[in-house]
Design an enzyme around this catalytic site. Structure first.
Site, PDB file in Angstrom:
ATOM      1  N   TYR A 121       0.866  -1.170   0.000  1.00 61.24           N
ATOM      2  CA  TYR A 121       0.000   0.000   0.000  1.00 61.24           C
ATOM      3  C   TYR A 121       0.905   1.223   0.000  1.00 61.24           C
ATOM      4  O   TYR A 121       1.540   1.537   1.021  1.00 61.24           O
ATOM      5  CB  TYR A 121      -0.863  -0.061   1.263  1.00 61.24           C
ATOM      6  CG  TYR A 121      -1.855   1.039   1.439  1.00 61.24           C
ATOM      7  CD1 TYR A 121      -3.139   0.951   0.886  1.00 61.24           C
ATOM      8  CD2 TYR A 121      -1.541   2.166   2.181  1.00 61.24           C
ATOM      9  CE1 TYR A 121      -4.070   1.961   1.068  1.00 61.24           C
ATOM     10  CE2 TYR A 121      -2.474   3.179   2.367  1.00 61.24           C
ATOM     11  CZ  TYR A 121      -3.732   3.067   1.811  1.00 61.24           C
ATOM     12  OH  TYR A 121      -4.653   4.071   1.999  1.00 61.24           O
ATOM     13  N   GLN A 132       1.307   4.815  -0.081  1.00 61.52           N
ATOM     14  CA  GLN A 132       0.690   6.140   0.089  1.00 61.52           C
ATOM     15  C   GLN A 132       1.741   7.168   0.495  1.00 61.52           C
ATOM     16  O   GLN A 132       2.010   8.109  -0.233  1.00 61.52           O
ATOM     17  CB  GLN A 132      -0.425   6.063   1.132  1.00 61.52           C
ATOM     18  CG  GLN A 132      -1.093   7.407   1.431  1.00 61.52           C
ATOM     19  CD  GLN A 132      -2.232   7.273   2.431  1.00 61.52           C
ATOM     20  OE1 GLN A 132      -3.200   6.550   2.181  1.00 61.52           O
ATOM     21  NE2 GLN A 132      -2.119   7.948   3.556  1.00 61.52           N
ATOM     22  N   SER A 181       1.237  12.882   7.130  1.00 54.93           N
ATOM     23  CA  SER A 181      -0.062  13.255   7.699  1.00 54.93           C
ATOM     24  C   SER A 181      -0.950  13.930   6.659  1.00 54.93           C
ATOM     25  O   SER A 181      -2.139  13.634   6.568  1.00 54.93           O
ATOM     26  CB  SER A 181       0.138  14.208   8.886  1.00 54.93           C
ATOM     27  OG  SER A 181       0.779  13.551   9.948  1.00 54.93           O
ATOM     28  N   GLY A 204       5.773  -0.979   3.544  1.00 53.26           N
ATOM     29  CA  GLY A 204       6.443  -2.207   3.948  1.00 53.26           C
ATOM     30  C   GLY A 204       6.495  -3.223   2.820  1.00 53.26           C
ATOM     31  O   GLY A 204       5.470  -3.540   2.212  1.00 53.26           O
ATOM     32  N   GLU A 250      -0.843   5.368  10.725  1.00 57.19           N
ATOM     33  CA  GLU A 250      -2.319   5.437  10.756  1.00 57.19           C
ATOM     34  C   GLU A 250      -2.809   6.676  11.504  1.00 57.19           C
ATOM     35  O   GLU A 250      -3.798   6.635  12.222  1.00 57.19           O
ATOM     36  CB  GLU A 250      -2.899   4.168  11.406  1.00 57.19           C
ATOM     37  CG  GLU A 250      -2.702   2.904  10.601  1.00 57.19           C
ATOM     38  CD  GLU A 250      -3.499   2.904   9.293  1.00 57.19           C
ATOM     39  OE1 GLU A 250      -4.584   3.497   9.232  1.00 57.19           O
ATOM     40  OE2 GLU A 250      -2.999   2.296   8.319  1.00 57.19           O
ATOM     41  N   ASP A 286      -0.747  10.379  12.961  1.00 60.04           N
ATOM     42  CA  ASP A 286       0.114  10.811  14.067  1.00 60.04           C
ATOM     43  C   ASP A 286      -0.754  11.128  15.284  1.00 60.04           C
ATOM     44  O   ASP A 286      -1.803  11.766  15.169  1.00 60.04           O
ATOM     45  CB  ASP A 286       0.897  12.062  13.648  1.00 60.04           C
ATOM     46  CG  ASP A 286       1.680  12.655  14.792  1.00 60.04           C
ATOM     47  OD1 ASP A 286       2.823  12.212  15.006  1.00 60.04           O
ATOM     48  OD2 ASP A 286       1.144  13.542  15.496  1.00 60.04           O
TER      49      ASP A 286
END
Lengths: 560, 560
Positions: A31, A33, A40, A73, A320, A322
């Site tokens: 994933y 992003q 953020s 990851g 997911e 801060d």
């Protein structure tokens, strides 16, 4: 992470086409992003996906250095595909960030496809932890993908290059977010309870000082300083477990409501899950490290299991969402709720207490003696009054600013404190609710009631400044709460080991010599030392090259 | 650590005999005190040194598993000699723990001498940190050493095996302790300022959210949430530097007094250095981790320099006195001082304020507006009153116990809080004292005054419960302090970078890409990633063995 992303966001056709791939991608998809320059602020991502109507393709491109994908990851060395988030551009117009399925590597020889740069971003915290996987960097140089590799559930690009919204409500993505955050809260309870289990068991094994007449020394778990640091964390591990279970229910509930196109509770659910993610992960990260310190010097050995638990866990405070950014989102919700009081819009769910604002602004605690602090209604009102008054104080201060955004920025540190007060109330209230249910097992409920009291009284003592400054309680009542807390520590002590055994972790799962179920710590620590590769020889590598010449040379020098 | 140990404790003859050795031992000697079973409780060490008058030798022995020496740095693989702490036994009588110089390895081939078991105790926190050295385990099986290898400055064993005290005052060892703790406080300032330098510089580089009309986003250092976490740590780094400088003076002062056989200030000096060691190392360890979080996700990369700084630093909370054990020592001193009030014995040095106890118990702050909190006298009185009242409250609660030791144990968590209040007062007062001196450099004093105010107002806000509950200040005054703190953050902001540049750390020393002096963070992060050994090939090791079979197999399975 990959399959839910497709499931939540792809069209049905995409599912048919990509699902066989997706099975594979459980292992080799990622994933993508976060970028070097944006984490953020997802809306600020810089990677572009520009539609070319001539070829019916998107062109993925990394226009700047900071647009490099960074952190996903497995991306750097393992993933063959990724869902890439990029700015969608059609006909020169920027439609913001959308998801695209992109093949990264040749499936025959694993080499990166043309135009794609892939690598690992380097070593990370801990000596195992996330270093046992790669976190990747990815750059695109005008990489073309077919149009149907855009995730088109919510928005679509037509063959002609027209951008349009589907009639699928955008709010649906919140369902996934609630799901993910619920798992994070459950993970927090799991990680914290592991650390607490290790520290509690070892605190019963370790003895230091206090020998009388040559008898054994005192178990360190019997020291009040140890109890006052350890037992609140034990209580927190249980508290997070119960609030995590409630979040599971909340996820089911919100999913049903979303399916019925009822979005009314979404802002409250969003604030609640954001706040609980932040609160539980921060407490857990700090709590693991505190448990490590509670094990004294031996906690610093990897064989204690705690250094790696910390290094693996601590990114949860950042990923997911801060934790501070999330608390500011909670604060925004609180300020909105406060501004709507009296307009007839009734606060729901975890913020329902604000509907009783008039009472909460003027109530005062009637605690007369320490035991009064064991009454759930007394505690709930104090926590509700504190949270409500802190929110109202912030709202009043905000109203003094001509520009509300400037006010919000200026007061943000105070707003974070108000958000924490609100989140702590949620955890306390869900713990109390849990104990209103039947709890199987003889005497179990009594033990949990003590832990619940330890949890809220610890918070009350830690934040007594909030409670007293807002006149929710008096200094005398704060002092009584502290007396009761101290008494509770003594009551928790006899069952402390049982309460961590109840987590039912195997020694294999705990991975800690200090936390062994059988308490056979010292022989096993000693035994483990000899498995260290350094101990394969008495004379270490490097002796002849470095140590011996140094010794001999210095002896000569000293004799000259 | 080796030479001062000998210097402080050996006889002059020992110095003559061992000094040439000691030069060598700078590299290969170690200080073997801690055992598997005993750290804080040094008097509980189990290793024995039994005198044999027939051979004029001591027999070093490890009678239990837990008596194994455990942790000494370099002991396992490198040291040829050690100062070993062991229970001295003469004629069947145990005289407690004494130091002995013991050769561990053959100087020709580095092999352990007969009866000596040596090894490394295993991997530790972090992926570099203390893993770049060995920490050792050592066991003795009836190892004989000549009598003159006992460190005999303070106590001696005669040829006949008589144990006797020399006329050298035992208090002399306190001099070494003050010295060691002074260096620990100085190290705390150094480590914290490194972390703060990295986080401050990167906070000026990192931009996130807040772009207006397509302009650049906001530097994260401009967010009040960032400032409210970062600037108190910046102020703490300066505060610890100044209190560290003062401790250097204290060491000189106490050394002179010891030489003149004046031991009157020792209890106060001991409590003060114990407390400052505890306070500064705890704040620094937590502060480094906070700085890492302030760098967002990239702080988790080793190239940020922060994970390793944390892993290397954090044992300081445990070694040279566990921080909680030290605070309890401070608390004992506070309770003793409180019990002697009114007896005519005047408190001196950092506890002198307790001599004004009557005033401090009844004074109240006359702060009327936020700026009043900039007056040093106002602040000092509030911190003194808080510390004094917390001590007195503990003393009163203690007096309710029939057995003072039981009371001390029961109230120990409260006593630790009183000790922290006392230690914070010391740091605040030394910062204020420093600013009463001339400070060279135009405008420097003004900047330091702001940092000083940030330091104490941050503490006041964090511990407002203490201040309000003891009626030192009102809730309104606490709120004014918070307003002033917020205003100070805005004033510190323009010079924040200059204030960390002033530490004058080279990029080489900082070892952080995020903290680079030139702010060229992203290109260098990107560049550094490619130096990772994982990036030496596009196709990772293990692809043919693991990834490809998995891929191919799963594709087949999916098509069946």
């Amino acid at each position: 992470m990959f399959i839910p992303a497709i499931k939540g966001q792809g069209t049905d056709e995409q599912h048919q086409k990509w699902l066989p791939f997706a099975y594979k991608m459980q292992i080799i998809g990622c994933y993508a992003q976060t970028e070097l320059g944006h984490g953020s602020n997802v809306q600020g991502l810089e990677t572009t996906a520009t539609f070319n109507p001539k070829t019916d393709e998107f062109i993925l491109h990394s226009p700047t250095l900071t647009s490099s994908k960074w952190w996903p990851g497995g991306l750097g060395k393992v993933s063959t595909h990724a869902v890439v988030y990029a700015r969608l551009i059609t006909d020169g117009k920027d439609h913001g960030v959308h998801g695209f399925i992109v093949q990264l590597r040749n499936l025959e020889d694993h080499s990166p496809l043309p135009g794609i740069t892939l690598g690992d971003i380097g070593t990370k915290f801990g000596n195992g932890a996330y270093n046992t996987m790669d976190n990747g960097v990815l750059r695109f140089d005008h990489v073309r993908i077919p149009r149907d590799q855009m995730l088109m559930r919510v928005s679509q690009v037509t063959r002609e290059g027209k951008y349009k919204q589907s009639d699928v409500p955008r709010q649906l993505v919140y369902g996934t977010m609630v799901y993910v955050r619920q798992t994070i809260v459950a993970d927090a309870s799991c990680a914290l309870s592991r650390a607490v289990c290790i520290a509690t068991r070892y605190s019963a094994v370790r003895r230091q000082f206090g020998s009388q007449n040559g008898g054994p020394e005192t178990q360190v778990i019997d020291y009040k300083t140890q109890q006052s640091r350890l037992f609140p964390l034990l209580a927190s591990a249980y508290a997070f477990r119960f609030v995590g279970e409630w979040l599971k229910w909340l996820y089911t509930d919100v999913t049903q409501k979303l399916q019925a196109n009822d979005f009314s509770t979404l802002p409250e659910v969003h604030a609640c899950t954001a706040g609980l993610k932040s609160l539980t992960t921060s407490v857990t990260a700090d709590g693991i490290e505190e448990c490590r310190k509670l094990c004294g010097g031996h906690g610093y050995l990897c064989s204690s299991g705690l250094p790696e638990l910390f290094a693996v866990y601590v990114p949860a405070c950042t990923y997911e969402g801060d934790n501070i950014v999330l608390l500011l989102q909670v604060a925004r919700f609180l300020m909105k709720t406060a501004s709507q009081l009296g307009t007839g819009k009734q606060p729901v769910g975890t913020i329902a207490y604000m509907g009783r604002i008039e009472h909460l602004m003027q109530c005062y605690s009637d605690v007369q003696n320490a035991e009064d602090w064991l009454k759930p209604s007394v505690v709930l009102e104090a926590f509700e009054a504190r949270a409500a008054r802190m929110s109202v104080a912030c709202a009043r201060n905000l109203s003094k600013f001509a520009n509300p955004e400037e006010g919000f920025a200026e007061l943000s540190a105070d707003l974070v404190e108000a958000a924490i007060a609100h989140c702590q109330l949620i955890v306390v209230s869900k713990f109390i609710e849990k104990l209103q249910q039947d709890i199987p097992g003889k005497g179990v409920k009594k033990q949990l009631e003590m832990l619940c009291s330890v949890y809220y009284l610890f918070l009350l003592h830690k934040h007594q400044g909030d409670f007293i400054a807002t006149s929710c309680i008096t200094p005398k009542q704060a002092s009584l709460a502290n007396d009761q807390l101290r008494a509770l520590y003594s009551q928790v002590r006899p069952n402390a080991i049982a309460l961590v055994d109840a987590f039912n972790y195997t020694d294999h799962f705990l991975g800690s010599i200090l936390g062994r179920y059988d308490g056979n710590v010292y022989p096993k620590l000693y035994e483990a030392a000899w498995k260290d590769p350094l101990n394969e020889s008495d004379i270490p590598d490097g002796y002849h090259e470095y140590i011996r010449p140094l010794l001999k040379q210095q002896l000569r020098a000293a004799r000259l």
